[in-house]
Design a protein around this motif. Structure first.
Motif, PDB file in Angstrom:
ATOM      1  N   GLN A  82      58.468  35.759  36.400  1.00 16.68           N
ATOM      2  CA  GLN A  82      58.179  34.989  34.962  1.00 16.68           C
ATOM      3  C   GLN A  82      56.837  35.241  33.802  1.00 16.68           C
ATOM      4  OE1 GLN A  82      60.660  31.232  36.204  1.00 16.68           O
ATOM      5  NE2 GLN A  82      62.194  32.195  37.223  1.00 16.68           N
ATOM      6  N   GLU A  83      56.164  35.177  34.154  1.00 12.99           N
ATOM      7  CA  GLU A  83      55.066  34.809  33.617  1.00 12.99           C
ATOM      8  C   GLU A  83      54.965  36.138  32.638  1.00 12.99           C
ATOM      9  OE1 GLU A  83      51.976  33.190  33.375  1.00 12.99           O
ATOM     10  OE2 GLU A  83      52.547  31.658  35.429  1.00 12.99           O
ATOM     11  N   GLU A  84      54.482  35.795  31.253  1.00 11.84           N
ATOM     12  CA  GLU A  84      54.242  37.492  30.002  1.00 11.84           C
ATOM     13  C   GLU A  84      53.371  37.814  30.513  1.00 11.84           C
ATOM     14  OE1 GLU A  84      53.364  36.703  25.663  1.00 11.84           O
ATOM     15  OE2 GLU A  84      53.942  34.750  26.810  1.00 11.84           O
ATOM     16  N   ARG A  85      54.402  38.704  30.344  1.00 13.43           N
ATOM     17  CA  ARG A  85      52.651  40.524  30.050  1.00 13.43           C
ATOM     18  C   ARG A  85      52.338  39.972  29.176  1.00 13.43           C
ATOM     19  NH1 ARG A  85      55.299  43.137  35.972  1.00 13.43           N
ATOM     20  NH2 ARG A  85      55.761  41.009  37.232  1.00 13.43           N
ATOM     21  N   GLN A  86      50.747  41.159  29.389  1.00 13.79           N
ATOM     22  CA  GLN A  86      50.619  41.720  27.747  1.00 13.79           C
ATOM     23  C   GLN A  86      49.225  42.860  28.582  1.00 13.79           C
ATOM     24  OE1 GLN A  86      47.477  39.135  26.499  1.00 13.79           O
ATOM     25  NE2 GLN A  86      48.270  37.265  27.470  1.00 13.79           N
ATOM     26  N   VAL A  87      48.688  43.072  27.310  1.00 12.07           N
ATOM     27  CA  VAL A  87      47.744  44.533  27.737  1.00 12.07           C
ATOM     28  C   VAL A  87      46.682  44.269  28.649  1.00 12.07           C
ATOM     29  CG1 VAL A  87      46.499  46.506  26.582  1.00 12.07           C
ATOM     30  CG2 VAL A  87      48.952  46.174  25.952  1.00 12.07           C
ATOM     31  N   THR A  88      46.140  44.476  29.733  1.00  9.88           N
ATOM     32  CA  THR A  88      45.040  43.640  29.796  1.00  9.88           C
ATOM     33  C   THR A  88      44.065  44.412  30.530  1.00  9.88           C
ATOM     34  OG1 THR A  88      46.770  41.725  30.618  1.00  9.88           O
ATOM     35  CG2 THR A  88      44.547  41.507  32.083  1.00  9.88           C
ATOM     36  N   ASP A  89      42.637  44.146  30.591  1.00  8.21           N
ATOM     37  CA  ASP A  89      41.259  44.600  30.873  1.00  8.21           C
ATOM     38  C   ASP A  89      41.436  44.252  32.078  1.00  8.21           C
ATOM     39  OD1 ASP A  89      39.548  46.558  30.293  1.00  8.21           O
ATOM     40  OD2 ASP A  89      38.716  44.848  30.336  1.00  8.21           O
ATOM     41  N   ILE A  90      41.243  44.946  32.715  1.00  9.46           N
ATOM     42  CA  ILE A  90      40.881  44.521  34.335  1.00  9.46           C
ATOM     43  C   ILE A  90      40.132  43.835  34.952  1.00  9.46           C
ATOM     44  CG2 ILE A  90      40.615  45.585  37.234  1.00  9.46           C
ATOM     45  CD1 ILE A  90      43.655  44.237  36.176  1.00  9.46           C
ATOM     46  N   GLU A 121      41.018  52.436  32.983  1.00 12.69           N
ATOM     47  CA  GLU A 121      41.767  51.373  31.366  1.00 12.69           C
ATOM     48  C   GLU A 121      42.530  50.687  31.179  1.00 12.69           C
ATOM     49  OE1 GLU A 121      44.146  55.492  29.817  1.00 12.69           O
ATOM     50  OE2 GLU A 121      43.535  56.419  31.606  1.00 12.69           O
ATOM     51  N   PRO A 122      43.385  50.009  30.415  1.00 12.52           N
ATOM     52  CA  PRO A 122      43.933  48.696  30.766  1.00 12.52           C
ATOM     53  C   PRO A 122      45.489  48.960  31.182  1.00 12.52           C
ATOM     54  CG  PRO A 122      44.437  49.552  28.449  1.00 12.52           C
ATOM     55  CD  PRO A 122      43.383  50.135  28.919  1.00 12.52           C
ATOM     56  N   VAL A 123      46.120  47.979  31.983  1.00 12.10           N
ATOM     57  CA  VAL A 123      46.834  48.038  32.308  1.00 12.10           C
ATOM     58  C   VAL A 123      48.425  45.895  31.916  1.00 12.10           C
ATOM     59  CG1 VAL A 123      45.593  47.884  34.541  1.00 12.10           C
ATOM     60  CG2 VAL A 123      46.684  45.804  34.405  1.00 12.10           C
ATOM     61  N   TYR A 124      49.436  46.423  32.526  1.00 10.49           N
ATOM     62  CA  TYR A 124      49.761  45.560  31.863  1.00 10.49           C
ATOM     63  C   TYR A 124      50.574  44.934  32.969  1.00 10.49           C
ATOM     64  CZ  TYR A 124      53.739  44.473  28.606  1.00 10.49           C
ATOM     65  OH  TYR A 124      55.078  43.438  27.985  1.00 10.49           O
ATOM     66  N   ALA A 125      50.521  43.925  32.869  1.00  7.70           N
ATOM     67  CA  ALA A 125      50.361  42.704  33.650  1.00  7.70           C
ATOM     68  C   ALA A 125      49.998  40.931  32.846  1.00  7.70           C
ATOM     69  CB  ALA A 125      48.755  42.901  34.450  1.00  7.70           C
ATOM     70  N   SER A 126      50.103  41.051  33.932  1.00  8.31           N
ATOM     71  CA  SER A 126      50.502  38.792  33.707  1.00  8.31           C
ATOM     72  C   SER A 126      48.631  38.204  34.146  1.00  8.31           C
ATOM     73  CB  SER A 126      51.392  37.749  34.326  1.00  8.31           C
ATOM     74  OG  SER A 126      51.013  36.673  34.729  1.00  8.31           O
ATOM     75  N   SER A 228      45.639  48.760  43.241  1.00  3.49           N
ATOM     76  CA  SER A 228      46.482  50.060  43.075  1.00  3.49           C
ATOM     77  C   SER A 228      47.017  49.170  41.981  1.00  3.49           C
ATOM     78  CB  SER A 228      47.165  50.813  44.168  1.00  3.49           C
ATOM     79  OG  SER A 228      47.518  52.161  43.671  1.00  3.49           O
ATOM     80  N   LEU A 229      46.638  49.770  41.002  1.00  6.07           N
ATOM     81  CA  LEU A 229      47.863  48.883  39.374  1.00  6.07           C
ATOM     82  C   LEU A 229      48.122  50.816  38.726  1.00  6.07           C
ATOM     83  CD1 LEU A 229      46.595  45.749  38.736  1.00  6.07           C
ATOM     84  CD2 LEU A 229      48.847  46.071  39.772  1.00  6.07           C
ATOM     85  N   PRO A 230      48.765  50.609  38.214  1.00  7.64           N
ATOM     86  CA  PRO A 230      49.412  51.473  37.309  1.00  7.64           C
ATOM     87  C   PRO A 230      49.115  51.208  35.704  1.00  7.64           C
ATOM     88  CG  PRO A 230      51.477  50.756  37.172  1.00  7.64           C
ATOM     89  CD  PRO A 230      50.372  49.771  38.281  1.00  7.64           C
ATOM     90  N   VAL A 231      48.390  52.050  35.513  1.00  5.11           N
ATOM     91  CA  VAL A 231      47.560  52.137  34.281  1.00  5.11           C
ATOM     92  C   VAL A 231      48.576  52.200  32.938  1.00  5.11           C
ATOM     93  CG1 VAL A 231      46.811  53.451  32.146  1.00  5.11           C
ATOM     94  CG2 VAL A 231      45.839  53.625  34.488  1.00  5.11           C
ATOM     95  N   TYR A 232      47.964  51.465  31.473  1.00 10.41           N
ATOM     96  CA  TYR A 232      49.027  51.003  30.673  1.00 10.41           C
ATOM     97  C   TYR A 232      50.139  52.242  30.350  1.00 10.41           C
ATOM     98  CZ  TYR A 232      50.744  49.536  26.166  1.00 10.41           C
ATOM     99  OH  TYR A 232      51.542  49.329  25.291  1.00 10.41           O
ATOM    100  N   GLN A 233      50.795  52.271  29.851  1.00 13.16           N
ATOM    101  CA  GLN A 233      51.540  53.665  29.176  1.00 13.16           C
ATOM    102  C   GLN A 233      52.433  52.830  27.886  1.00 13.16           C
ATOM    103  OE1 GLN A 233      51.024  56.639  29.992  1.00 13.16           O
ATOM    104  NE2 GLN A 233      50.045  56.496  31.879  1.00 13.16           N
ATOM    105  N   PRO A 234      51.718  52.869  26.620  1.00 11.54           N
ATOM    106  CA  PRO A 234      52.126  52.656  25.548  1.00 11.54           C
ATOM    107  C   PRO A 234      53.975  52.780  24.669  1.00 11.54           C
ATOM    108  CG  PRO A 234      50.225  53.259  25.509  1.00 11.54           C
ATOM    109  CD  PRO A 234      50.530  53.374  26.119  1.00 11.54           C
ATOM    110  N   SER A 235      54.989  52.430  24.572  1.00  7.18           N
ATOM    111  CA  SER A 235      55.782  52.688  24.292  1.00  7.18           C
ATOM    112  C   SER A 235      55.634  54.323  23.179  1.00  7.18           C
ATOM    113  CB  SER A 235      56.660  51.685  23.963  1.00  7.18           C
ATOM    114  OG  SER A 235      58.010  52.648  23.254  1.00  7.18           O
TER     115      SER A 235
END
Length: 237
Positions: A82-90, A121-126, A228-235
Protein backbone atom coordinates in the motif's frame (compact mmCIF):
# COMPACT_ATOMS: atom_id res chain seq x y z
CA UNK A 1 19.07 -24.08 -5.67
CA UNK A 2 15.84 -26.12 -5.96
CA UNK A 3 15.75 -26.58 -2.19
CA UNK A 4 16.18 -22.85 -1.65
CA UNK A 5 13.33 -22.12 -4.12
CA UNK A 6 11.08 -24.59 -2.28
CA UNK A 7 11.95 -22.96 1.06
CA UNK A 8 11.14 -19.51 -0.37
CA UNK A 9 7.76 -20.72 -1.68
CA UNK A 10 6.95 -22.26 1.69
CA UNK A 11 8.00 -19.06 3.46
CA UNK A 12 5.83 -16.96 1.11
CA UNK A 13 2.81 -19.18 1.82
CA UNK A 14 3.42 -18.92 5.56
CA UNK A 15 3.74 -15.14 5.31
CA UNK A 16 0.52 -14.85 3.31
CA UNK A 17 -1.37 -16.87 5.92
CA UNK A 18 0.24 -14.92 8.75
CA UNK A 19 -0.61 -11.67 6.97
CA UNK A 20 -4.31 -12.53 6.90
CA UNK A 21 -4.24 -13.57 10.55
CA UNK A 22 -2.35 -10.50 11.76
CA UNK A 23 -4.67 -8.19 9.83
CA UNK A 24 -7.72 -9.71 11.54
CA UNK A 25 -6.09 -9.56 14.98
CA UNK A 26 -4.93 -5.97 14.49
CA UNK A 27 -8.37 -4.75 13.41
CA UNK A 28 -10.06 -6.52 16.33
CA UNK A 29 -7.67 -5.01 18.88
CA UNK A 30 -7.26 -1.53 17.43
CA UNK A 31 -10.53 0.09 18.54
CA UNK A 32 -10.54 -1.26 22.13
CA UNK A 33 -6.91 -0.16 22.56
CA UNK A 34 -7.67 3.40 21.48
CA UNK A 35 -10.59 3.40 23.93
CA UNK A 36 -8.24 2.29 26.72
CA UNK A 37 -5.68 4.96 25.74
CA UNK A 38 -8.29 7.73 25.82
CA UNK A 39 -9.58 6.55 29.20
CA UNK A 40 -6.07 6.44 30.66
CA UNK A 41 -5.35 9.94 29.34
CA UNK A 42 -8.56 11.22 30.96
CA UNK A 43 -7.78 9.53 34.28
CA UNK A 44 -4.22 10.86 34.20
CA UNK A 45 -5.44 14.44 33.78
CA UNK A 46 -7.56 14.09 36.93
CA UNK A 47 -4.71 12.85 39.16
CA UNK A 48 -2.08 15.16 40.75
CA UNK A 49 1.31 15.10 39.00
CA UNK A 50 3.33 13.86 41.98
CA UNK A 51 0.83 11.14 42.86
CA UNK A 52 1.86 7.47 42.81
CA UNK A 53 -1.38 6.70 40.97
CA UNK A 54 -0.36 9.13 38.22
CA UNK A 55 2.92 7.29 37.77
CA UNK A 56 1.08 3.96 37.52
CA UNK A 57 -1.32 5.44 34.95
CA UNK A 58 1.61 6.78 32.91
CA UNK A 59 3.22 3.33 32.93
CA UNK A 60 -0.05 1.74 31.80
CA UNK A 61 -0.42 4.37 29.06
CA UNK A 62 3.15 3.80 27.89
CA UNK A 63 2.54 0.04 27.58
CA UNK A 64 -0.71 0.67 25.70
CA UNK A 65 1.11 2.94 23.24
CA UNK A 66 3.69 0.18 22.78
CA UNK A 67 0.86 -2.21 21.88
CA UNK A 68 -0.58 0.22 19.32
CA UNK A 69 2.89 0.50 17.73
CA UNK A 70 3.02 -3.29 17.53
CA UNK A 71 -0.39 -3.29 15.83
CA UNK A 72 0.89 -0.81 13.24
CA UNK A 73 3.77 -3.17 12.50
CA UNK A 74 1.34 -6.07 12.21
CA UNK A 75 -0.79 -4.11 9.73
CA UNK A 76 2.24 -3.11 7.65
CA UNK A 77 3.22 -6.80 7.66
CA UNK A 78 -0.21 -7.79 6.32
CA UNK A 79 -0.46 -4.93 3.77
CA UNK A 80 3.00 -4.51 2.25
CA UNK A 81 1.76 -3.18 -1.10
CA UNK A 82 0.00 0.00 0.00
CA UNK A 83 3.02 2.33 0.00
CA UNK A 84 3.50 4.57 -3.04
CA UNK A 85 6.45 3.53 -5.19
CA UNK A 86 8.81 5.64 -7.24
CA UNK A 87 12.17 5.49 -9.01
CA UNK A 88 14.60 5.22 -6.10
CA UNK A 89 18.36 5.42 -5.69
CA UNK A 90 19.47 2.78 -3.20
CA UNK A 91 22.81 4.46 -2.46
CA UNK A 92 21.09 7.71 -1.45
CA UNK A 93 18.83 5.92 1.05
CA UNK A 94 21.74 4.00 2.59
CA UNK A 95 23.93 7.10 2.71
CA UNK A 96 21.20 9.07 4.53
CA UNK A 97 20.57 6.26 7.04
CA UNK A 98 24.26 5.83 7.86
CA UNK A 99 24.75 9.59 8.19
CA UNK A 100 21.82 9.87 10.61
CA UNK A 101 22.95 6.91 12.72
CA UNK A 102 26.71 7.45 12.53
CA UNK A 103 26.93 9.08 15.97
CA UNK A 104 24.84 6.37 17.64
CA UNK A 105 26.88 3.58 16.05
CA UNK A 106 30.18 5.21 17.03
CA UNK A 107 28.93 5.50 20.62
CA UNK A 108 28.63 1.70 20.51
CA UNK A 109 32.25 1.49 19.25
CA UNK A 110 31.03 0.37 15.85
CA UNK A 111 33.12 1.35 12.83
CA UNK A 112 31.23 1.97 9.58
CA UNK A 113 32.63 0.84 6.24
CA UNK A 114 30.75 2.09 3.16
CA UNK A 115 31.38 0.52 -0.22
CA UNK A 116 28.61 1.94 -2.39
CA UNK A 117 28.97 1.40 -6.12
CA UNK A 118 28.14 4.68 -7.91
CA UNK A 119 27.20 2.80 -11.07
CA UNK A 120 24.22 0.92 -9.58
CA UNK A 121 20.99 1.73 -11.37
CA UNK A 122 17.80 2.88 -9.61
CA UNK A 123 14.99 0.57 -8.51
CA UNK A 124 11.23 1.10 -8.48
CA UNK A 125 10.27 0.94 -4.83
CA UNK A 126 8.69 2.42 -1.74
CA UNK A 127 11.39 4.53 -0.10
CA UNK A 128 9.76 4.21 3.32
CA UNK A 129 9.63 0.43 3.14
CA UNK A 130 13.25 0.16 2.01
CA UNK A 131 14.30 2.50 4.82
CA UNK A 132 12.47 0.25 7.27
CA UNK A 133 14.25 -2.82 5.89
CA UNK A 134 17.73 -1.25 6.08
CA UNK A 135 17.12 0.32 9.50
CA UNK A 136 15.92 -2.99 10.90
CA UNK A 137 18.96 -4.91 9.66
CA UNK A 138 21.36 -2.19 10.86
CA UNK A 139 19.65 -2.09 14.28
CA UNK A 140 20.01 -5.87 14.56
CA UNK A 141 23.68 -5.57 13.59
CA UNK A 142 24.20 -2.92 16.28
CA UNK A 143 22.56 -5.14 18.91
CA UNK A 144 24.75 -8.06 17.82
CA UNK A 145 27.91 -5.98 18.38
CA UNK A 146 27.44 -5.04 22.04
CA UNK A 147 31.24 -4.90 22.48
CA UNK A 148 31.83 -2.93 19.28
CA UNK A 149 32.83 -4.10 15.83
CA UNK A 150 32.53 -3.23 12.15
CA UNK A 151 29.40 -2.59 10.11
CA UNK A 152 29.98 -2.93 6.37
CA UNK A 153 27.42 -1.74 3.83
CA UNK A 154 28.05 -2.57 0.19
CA UNK A 155 26.11 -2.17 -3.07
CA UNK A 156 26.83 -3.57 -6.52
CA UNK A 157 25.14 -4.42 -9.83
CA UNK A 158 24.67 -8.01 -10.91
CA UNK A 159 22.64 -9.41 -13.83
CA UNK A 160 20.03 -6.64 -13.91
CA UNK A 161 19.73 -6.48 -10.14
CA UNK A 162 20.98 -4.21 -7.37
CA UNK A 163 22.69 -6.19 -4.62
CA UNK A 164 22.88 -4.76 -1.10
CA UNK A 165 25.05 -6.48 1.51
CA UNK A 166 24.95 -5.45 5.18
CA UNK A 167 27.54 -7.25 7.29
CA UNK A 168 28.49 -7.15 10.96
CA UNK A 169 31.21 -8.71 13.10
CA UNK A 170 28.83 -9.51 15.94
CA UNK A 171 27.68 -12.66 17.68
CA UNK A 172 26.27 -14.30 14.57
CA UNK A 173 23.23 -16.56 14.32
CA UNK A 174 23.08 -20.16 15.45
CA UNK A 175 22.79 -22.67 12.61
CA UNK A 176 19.58 -24.02 14.16
CA UNK A 177 18.01 -20.53 13.95
CA UNK A 178 19.00 -19.64 10.37
CA UNK A 179 15.99 -21.30 8.72
CA UNK A 180 13.60 -19.52 11.09
CA UNK A 181 15.13 -16.05 11.10
CA UNK A 182 12.48 -14.59 8.75
CA UNK A 183 9.54 -16.30 10.48
CA UNK A 184 6.97 -14.00 12.05
CA UNK A 185 7.28 -13.73 15.84
CA UNK A 186 10.58 -15.61 15.89
CA UNK A 187 13.29 -13.71 17.78
CA UNK A 188 16.62 -14.47 19.40
CA UNK A 189 16.23 -11.39 21.62
CA UNK A 190 14.44 -11.24 24.96
CA UNK A 191 10.81 -10.05 25.04
CA UNK A 192 11.80 -6.55 26.17
CA UNK A 193 13.89 -5.91 23.05
CA UNK A 194 11.67 -7.42 20.37
CA UNK A 195 8.67 -9.49 19.39
CA UNK A 196 10.10 -11.01 16.21
CA UNK A 197 8.19 -9.06 13.57
CA UNK A 198 11.06 -6.97 12.17
CA UNK A 199 12.76 -9.42 9.81
CA UNK A 200 9.51 -11.07 8.71
CA UNK A 201 8.20 -7.62 7.71
CA UNK A 202 11.49 -7.00 5.85
CA UNK A 203 11.10 -10.31 4.04
CA UNK A 204 7.54 -9.43 3.03
CA UNK A 205 8.53 -5.98 1.75
CA UNK A 206 11.44 -7.28 -0.33
CA UNK A 207 9.48 -10.18 -1.84
CA UNK A 208 6.62 -7.80 -2.66
CA UNK A 209 9.14 -5.69 -4.61
CA UNK A 210 10.09 -8.72 -6.69
CA UNK A 211 13.35 -9.08 -4.81
CA UNK A 212 15.03 -11.58 -2.54
CA UNK A 213 16.65 -11.48 0.89
CA UNK A 214 18.81 -14.04 2.66
CA UNK A 215 21.34 -14.28 5.44
CA UNK A 216 24.68 -16.01 5.85
CA UNK A 217 26.09 -16.31 9.32
CA UNK A 218 28.62 -18.13 11.42
CA UNK A 219 27.87 -18.22 15.11
CA UNK A 220 30.47 -16.14 16.93
CA UNK A 221 31.79 -14.48 13.77
CA UNK A 222 29.03 -12.21 12.47
CA UNK A 223 26.32 -12.13 9.82
CA UNK A 224 25.74 -10.85 6.29
CA UNK A 225 22.26 -9.97 5.06
CA UNK A 226 22.00 -9.81 1.27
CA UNK A 227 19.14 -8.10 -0.55
CA UNK A 228 18.57 -8.38 -4.29
CA UNK A 229 16.21 -5.95 -6.07
CA UNK A 230 15.39 -5.72 -9.78
CA UNK A 231 16.70 -2.66 -11.60
CA UNK A 232 14.01 -0.20 -12.70
CA UNK A 233 12.84 -0.81 -16.27
CA UNK A 234 11.12 2.26 -17.78
CA UNK A 235 7.87 1.62 -19.62
CA UNK A 236 8.24 1.42 -23.41
CA UNK A 237 4.79 2.95 -24.00
Amino acid sequence: KLRRTQEQLLQSEKLAAMGRLTSQIAHELNNPLYGIMNTLELLKSEVPENSKRRKILEMALSETIRLTDLLKKMLSFSRPDQEERQVTDINTILDEILLLHEKQLREHDIRIVQDLDDSVEPVYASKNQLRQVFLNIIANARDAMSDGGTLTVKTESQDGKVIIKISDTGTGIKKSDLNRIFDAFFTTKDSVKGVGLGLSVCYGFIKDHGGDIWVESEYGSGSTFTISLPVYQPSKD
